[in-house]
Scaffold this active site. Structure first.
Site, PDB file in Angstrom:
ATOM      1  N   GLU A  78     -19.940 -13.317 -21.130  1.00 19.68           N
ATOM      2  CA  GLU A  78     -21.010 -13.446 -22.172  1.00 19.68           C
ATOM      3  C   GLU A  78     -21.509 -14.907 -22.238  1.00 19.68           C
ATOM      4  OE1 GLU A  78     -22.075 -10.854 -23.355  1.00 19.68           O
ATOM      5  OE2 GLU A  78     -20.548  -9.582 -23.840  1.00 19.68           O
ATOM      6  N   TYR A 118     -18.170 -11.339 -52.392  1.00 20.04           N
ATOM      7  CA  TYR A 118     -18.960 -12.137 -52.529  1.00 20.04           C
ATOM      8  C   TYR A 118     -19.099 -13.190 -51.399  1.00 20.04           C
ATOM      9  CZ  TYR A 118     -15.516 -15.928 -53.599  1.00 20.04           C
ATOM     10  OH  TYR A 118     -14.526 -16.860 -53.283  1.00 20.04           O
ATOM     11  N   HIS A 160     -19.572  -2.621 -29.993  1.00 20.61           N
ATOM     12  CA  HIS A 160     -19.122  -3.779 -29.406  1.00 20.61           C
ATOM     13  C   HIS A 160     -18.148  -4.780 -30.251  1.00 20.61           C
ATOM     14  CE1 HIS A 160     -19.852  -7.023 -25.963  1.00 20.61           C
ATOM     15  NE2 HIS A 160     -18.821  -7.443 -26.743  1.00 20.61           N
TER      16      HIS A 160
END
Length: 442
Positions: A78, A118, A160
């Site tokens: 990657e 949050y 993925h």
């Protein structure tokens, strides 16, 4: 290897954070990858090597175009996704790609994670989804980069996993943790109900707050002139110890939550934005009952206003614990109380009530917590946020935090498969009276 391509510190970070990904459950096997930038060079995980076997010297180095320039190991498949993001986002110094299970669930559905908690603001107004592309390809790199744009610190990769970025790899890893936490809370909330989604205005305010998270203010700088010395030694030790315990017991992630212990007119409270494992009794700051820091070199927790508001309102309280425990926070995101489906709820009251959402680290949030706790409750949920528990001592408050999370889990699991039985008020009253003398010798 050329001197400029050594990147010793960065390669060590890859080794350390790779092992931490496994420990924290953000990936399995050799899945995922990590990169750290230094100038025009990037240290990146080696391809197909188990994380617990990666030594710093095994970590390869590539340039910003992805060309392998140093190290014997082959770079991660990657590498394009990492180098494209680092090249096009000058603010990014670290990239973390995980296969964390809750976030990957939404990735497999092709659905973003909305602002039901949050902490989403560490990423943006949501965690968006990049369209599916084959792993390791230039197309996936392009899809990820376009989805992140300039405003997001993370995105899901459809079918993925997750891509998280930060100014440093430490920050990128923290973002990856927050993605998985928010994904878990949202997954659990939609499994049993309809979570409240924070408004765009609320999230925008949070994003601005997080940009300055952990920074010193002028008033805190003045406090550094006042040494802690021998003051509140037992209280500071308890804050340090219970912060670590919160992590170990799964009551929070990262630097989330806070612990305080009162002695007279002063309060020991954990410092803001400091990892719990780095907090020692000597580094715990002190604040007065108005929330003003009176001693310590590190700034006091940003939630000091909530802690001190509770101490001012409840003279019987000697300790306050604020957690982001996942099951209780699920009901906080639903803005539903935890009902008495288990008898141990009586440690907190006849239920664990819930507040509406309010901006963290504000006096207004403290006021909501005080109102929800009243005179009778030992815990309350903070809408779209987490849990506050109190006790005569900080140890008692921590015990109630454990009971709250346990009851939340039981109630959640019961709701997931059926309709839980709720104890009668009369039985809760009996239990509350018994627990008042729990463990005492007659």
């Amino acid at each position: 290897m050329t001197p400029e391509a050594k990147l010793d510190t960065e390669r060590t970070k890859i080794s350390e954070f790779g092992q931490r990904m496994l420990k924290d459950g953000l990936t399995l096997g050799t899945g995922g990858n990590i990169s750290v930038r230094n100038g025009n060079h990037v240290a990146i995980s080696p391809s197909g090597v188990p994380y617990d076997e990666i030594e710093p010297e095994d970590v390869p180095v590539v340039d910003l175009e992805g060309d392998h320039i140093a190290g014997e190991s082959k770079p991660s498949s990657e590498f394009r996704m990492h180098t494209d993001v680092i090249r096009e986002r000058p603010d990014v110094g670290g990239v973390v790609h995980t296969h964390s299970p809750y976030a990957s669930t939404f990735a497999s559905m092709g659905e973003p994670i909305p602002a039901s908690h949050y902490l989403i603001a560490f990423i943006g107004d949501e965690v968006p989804v990049a369209p599916y592309e084959t792993y390791g390809t230039a197309e996936l790199a392009t899809a990820a980069l376009e989805t992140l744009g300039e405003e997001y610190n993370a995105c899901l990769l459809e079918n993925h996993g997750v891509l998280a970025v930060g100014e440093t790899v430490d920050e990128a890893y923290e973002v990856a943790m927050m993605v998985e936490y928010c994904a878990q809370i949202h997954y659990q909330a939609i499994s049993v109900g309809e979570p409240e989604i924070l408004s765009n205005e609320a999230v925008t305010e949070l994003i601005e707050i997080f940009e300055h998270y952990g920074e010193h203010t002028d008033s805190q700088d003045e406090a550094t002139e006042v040494p802690v010395g021998d003051a509140l030694q037992a209280e500071r030790a308890a804050v340090s110890e219970l912060g670590r315990q919160m992590l170990e017991d799964g009551l929070t992630k990262g630097t989330g939550g806070n612990v305080s212990s009162r002695n007279g007119e002063e309060v020991a409270i954990n410092p803001s934005g400091v990892p719990y494992e780095e907090i020692t009794p000597e580094t715990v700051p002190l604040v007065d009952l108005q929330g003003e820091q009176v001693a310590g070199k590190l700034p006091a927790s940003s939630e000091s206003p909530m802690h001190t508001a509770i101490y001012r309102a409840r003279e019987d309280v000697g300790g306050v614990v604020h957690t982001h425990s996942p099951y209780a926070s699920t009901f906080a995101s639903l803005q539903e109380p935890i009902e008495a489906s288990h008898y141990l709820i009586a440690f907190a009251g006849d239920q664990v009530p819930v507040t509406a959402y309010e901006t963290p680290a504000t006096e207004a949030l403290g006021e909501l917590a005080v109102e929800a706790l009243g005179d009778e409750y030992g815990a309350c949920l903070l809408g779209n946020h987490g849990v506050i528990t109190i006790g005569e001592s900080v140890e008692e408050a921590y015990e109630i935090a454990l009971m709250t999370e346990y009851c939340a889990r039981i109630h959640y699991q019961a709701r997931s498969v059926g309709e839980p039985k709720i104890l009668a008020d009369t039985e809760i009253k009996t239990l509350t009276e018994r627990f008042a003398d729990y463990g005492q010798q007659s």
